[in-house]
Design an enzyme around this catalytic site. Sequence first.
Site, PDB file in Angstrom:
ATOM      1  N   GLY A  43     -21.223 -92.390  55.050  1.00  0.00           N
ATOM      2  CA  GLY A  43     -20.931 -92.821  56.417  1.00  0.00           C
ATOM      3  C   GLY A  43     -19.616 -92.276  56.931  1.00  0.00           C
ATOM      4  O   GLY A  43     -19.507 -91.852  58.090  1.00  0.00           O
ATOM      5  N   CYS A  44     -18.605 -92.268  56.091  1.00  0.00           N
ATOM      6  CA  CYS A  44     -17.289 -91.797  56.505  1.00  0.00           C
ATOM      7  C   CYS A  44     -17.295 -90.289  56.758  1.00  0.00           C
ATOM      8  O   CYS A  44     -16.630 -89.800  57.672  1.00  0.00           O
ATOM      9  CB  CYS A  44     -16.241 -92.176  55.463  1.00  0.00           C
ATOM     10  SG  CYS A  44     -16.063 -93.971  55.310  1.00  0.00           S
ATOM     11  N   THR A  45     -18.059 -89.564  55.970  1.00  0.00           N
ATOM     12  CA  THR A  45     -18.189 -88.124  56.192  1.00  0.00           C
ATOM     13  C   THR A  45     -18.926 -87.858  57.496  1.00  0.00           C
ATOM     14  O   THR A  45     -18.510 -87.008  58.293  1.00  0.00           O
ATOM     15  CB  THR A  45     -18.920 -87.460  55.007  1.00  0.00           C
ATOM     16  OG1 THR A  45     -18.160 -87.691  53.809  1.00  0.00           O
ATOM     17  CG2 THR A  45     -19.094 -85.973  55.230  1.00  0.00           C
ATOM     18  N   ALA A  48     -16.445 -88.635  60.357  1.00  0.00           N
ATOM     19  CA  ALA A  48     -15.386 -87.623  60.449  1.00  0.00           C
ATOM     20  C   ALA A  48     -15.933 -86.299  60.967  1.00  0.00           C
ATOM     21  O   ALA A  48     -15.300 -85.640  61.806  1.00  0.00           O
ATOM     22  CB  ALA A  48     -14.718 -87.428  59.086  1.00  0.00           C
TER      23      ALA A  48
END
Length: 159
Positions: A43-45, A48
């Site tokens: 999710g963070c990738t 970003a």
Amino acid sequence: MLDVGDDAPEFELLNQYGETVSRSDFDGQRLVVYFYPRADTEGCTLEARGFDEALARFEDRDVGVVGISDDPVDDLESFADEYDFGFDLLSDEFGEVATLYDSYGEKQMFGNTFDGVFRNTYVVGPDGRIEAVYEDVTPEGHAEEILADLADTSAEATP
């Protein structure tokens, strides 16, 4: 949560290259401050990469972007280098800045309780006040959502 109109808390954190970045570096322009739980996770990738793909459009609107997590600088460096991000990822290892932005606290995952970063985003105005708040965001399409909201705000301000 901080509210629209509140003063955005000042911060001074190290980016992925060990350089100091502060909120006041962006005085006079808008700044997207997004908090994310963990570098190089799915999710963070996704989130970003969304900001990175939209970065030129943010810059065209004179809007800076920073991502903040409680990852150490070394982890942020490898994450940023792997995807060649064009914006700063900031290390808030003890969650102090995230706490100021109501984006850090007790979480539960897989039956475990721990302290961590909540996925929240703030748009800080040129005057240092909060202009928009996004709580518990969905990573996919989040950058586009903010851009659309910024476009709507600009359209409202145009006579």
